[in-house]
Design a protein around this motif. Structure first.
Motif, PDB file in Angstrom:
ATOM      1  N   PRO A 247       0.804  -1.229   0.000  1.00 26.23           N
ATOM      2  CA  PRO A 247       0.000   0.000   0.000  1.00 26.23           C
ATOM      3  C   PRO A 247       0.832   1.272   0.000  1.00 26.23           C
ATOM      4  O   PRO A 247       0.358   2.328  -0.414  1.00 26.23           O
ATOM      5  CB  PRO A 247      -0.823  -0.129   1.289  1.00 26.23           C
ATOM      6  N   ASP A 270      -1.588  -5.886   1.436  1.00 28.15           N
ATOM      7  CA  ASP A 270      -1.184  -5.297   2.718  1.00 28.15           C
ATOM      8  C   ASP A 270      -0.303  -6.254   3.502  1.00 28.15           C
ATOM      9  O   ASP A 270       0.013  -7.363   3.037  1.00 28.15           O
ATOM     10  CB  ASP A 270      -2.416  -4.876   3.525  1.00 28.15           C
ATOM     11  N   GLN A 274      -3.505  -9.742   2.491  1.00 30.04           N
ATOM     12  CA  GLN A 274      -4.806  -9.573   1.862  1.00 30.04           C
ATOM     13  C   GLN A 274      -4.741  -8.514   0.762  1.00 30.04           C
ATOM     14  O   GLN A 274      -4.106  -7.464   0.939  1.00 30.04           O
ATOM     15  CB  GLN A 274      -5.860  -9.189   2.899  1.00 30.04           C
ATOM     16  N   ARG A 276      -5.536  -5.425  -1.666  1.00 26.91           N
ATOM     17  CA  ARG A 276      -6.229  -4.146  -1.549  1.00 26.91           C
ATOM     18  C   ARG A 276      -6.721  -3.647  -2.907  1.00 26.91           C
ATOM     19  O   ARG A 276      -7.658  -2.857  -2.987  1.00 26.91           O
ATOM     20  CB  ARG A 276      -5.280  -3.108  -0.944  1.00 26.91           C
ATOM     21  N   GLY A 277      -6.058  -4.084  -3.962  1.00 24.61           N
ATOM     22  CA  GLY A 277      -6.428  -3.632  -5.293  1.00 24.61           C
ATOM     23  C   GLY A 277      -5.472  -4.193  -6.327  1.00 24.61           C
ATOM     24  O   GLY A 277      -4.606  -5.027  -6.016  1.00 24.61           O
ATOM     25  N   LEU A 298      -2.101   3.478  -4.421  1.00 24.64           N
ATOM     26  CA  LEU A 298      -3.459   3.428  -3.888  1.00 24.64           C
ATOM     27  C   LEU A 298      -4.383   4.401  -4.607  1.00 24.64           C
ATOM     28  O   LEU A 298      -5.599   4.197  -4.659  1.00 24.64           O
ATOM     29  CB  LEU A 298      -3.453   3.740  -2.389  1.00 24.64           C
ATOM     30  N   ARG A 303      -9.937  -1.048  -7.550  1.00 28.29           N
ATOM     31  CA  ARG A 303     -10.307  -1.571  -6.225  1.00 28.29           C
ATOM     32  C   ARG A 303     -11.351  -2.692  -6.305  1.00 28.29           C
ATOM     33  O   ARG A 303     -11.370  -3.578  -5.460  1.00 28.29           O
ATOM     34  CB  ARG A 303     -10.847  -0.437  -5.345  1.00 28.29           C
TER      35      ARG A 303
END
Length: 369
Positions: A247, A270, A274, A276-277, A298, A303
């Protein structure tokens, strides 16, 4: 679809027109103009527009029948050779496919019946043989054209309606893959006859024959691939050797990763593993033009990326990927950690391997990111 544009939305289905359809209308108008001037050209274009409205109604017969079985149709596209409804999936049961396939021609039967018995359109053998004859009444020509559409579409040449009817009937007695293979072979044979007839009768038949041949081949390969991979879990074909961004990464970090790897999709993960995008290579190029090297990933990543569990059937993953139109599919373990990606590119590679070596066994992978 490339070179097509939307003109309407009907019952949650986008109606699109391919640019070649407009060129076809111009060609029809010019041909009629040379024969009978402006009035003939206007009559020819009006007739073709009404005819393609009937074709659109034909396609919505398929669409509404498919919706009865929970199958959505995001869009339908009008081409010079007819309409193509993009069903999310083919009905699972032969009886359902039979009903969906027959629903389109049934609409044309109803249109012809209304014109003949309701509006008194006079129909003769000459009218059916020459539906483009401007001396006949418009209602009679439209009725005749719908009868031709019924007969033409019910030719057992897969993937036309008649070919799908044939496959559904065969699938009631044998496996779905074998039924598809037989129907596709018949469709390819019919495509050859169409092309041969086009050399002597109408060049449009050559185009129709080519379309039927390519579509029959693609459908046969798709069904064979699905049948051969139905027992595989997602983890057996996912791309597991991937590098991820964090991130806190910037566009500069993403460029470094792109230059030192062959990846086209860069997941942003992250500290707990997991996702995030996702940042695609094309998205990175666009972001570089609009941002700076220090722009956080980010701010530019995608997303809304769908995900699937690594133990789920591959067919489930393919369905999600096709319906979402996403550039990739996150593959997660039971702790919701990213362990791989499914992309259209690696699915295409798998299909290529299956076409060359149908007996090839894909072994489940356990490597994590």
């Amino acid at each position: 679809m490339l070179w097509s544009f939307p003109i309407a939305r009907i019952a949650s289905t986008v109606v699109r027109v391919h640019v070649t359809f407009l060129l076809f209308l111009v060609w029809i108008g010019a041909a009629y103009w040379r024969v009978g001037g402006r009035d003939a050209a206007q009559d020819g274009v009006i007739f073709m527009l009404i005819l393609f409205a009937c074709v659109l109604a034909h396609e919505f017969g398929h669409i509404l029948a498919a919706r009865r079985y929970g199958i959505r149709t995001p869009e339908v596209t009008l081409w010079p050779i007819g309409g193509i409804a993009s069903l999310e999936r083919i009905p699972d049961k032969p009886r359902e496919e039979l009903i969906v396939a027959l629903a389109g021609p049934a609409v044309n039967v109803v249109i012809a019946a209304v014109l003949i018995f309701g509006l008194g359109a006079s129909l003769s053998g000459d009218t059916v043989a020459e539906v483009d004859n401007p001396t006949a009444s418009l209602a009679a020509r439209v009725a005749a054209a719908n009868i031709v559409l019924v007969v033409f579409n019910l030719i057992p040449a897969f993937p036309m309606d008649g070919g799908r009817v044939l496959r559904a009937l065969l699938a009631m007695r044998m496996s779905y893959a074998e039924a598809t293979r037989i129907a596709s072979r018949i469709g390819q044979g019919a495509a050859f006859l169409f092309a041969l007839a086009g050399l002597f009768l109408n060049p449009m038949l050559i185009i129709i024959g080519l379309f039927i041949y390519l579509a029959a081949s693609a459908e046969s390969q798709h069904v064979a691939f699905r049948d051969g991979t139905s027992s595989l879990p997602v983890r057996s074909v996912m791309v597991s050797a991937i590098e991820a961004l964090s991130p806190g990464s910037t566009l500069d970090d993403a460029v470094d990763l792109m230059l030192r790897s062959a990846q086209k999709e860069f997941p942003v993960v992250d500290g707990s593993g997991q996702p995030r995008g996702l940042l695609t290579r094309d998205g990175l190029i666009v972001a570089l033009r609009q941002g700076t090297p220090t722009t956080p990933v980010l701010d530019v990543m995608l997303r809304e990326i769908p995900s699937v569990q690594d133990w789920q059937p591959l067919e489930t993953g393919l369905t999600i990927l096709n319906q979402s139109k996403a550039p990739a599919l996150f593959v997660l373990n039971r702790n919701q950690q990213l362990v791989g990606l499914i992309t259209p590119e690696n699915i295409g590679e798998m299909m290529m391997v299956r076409n060359i070596r149908p007996d090839w066994r894909f072994r489940p992978r356990t490597q994590e990111v």
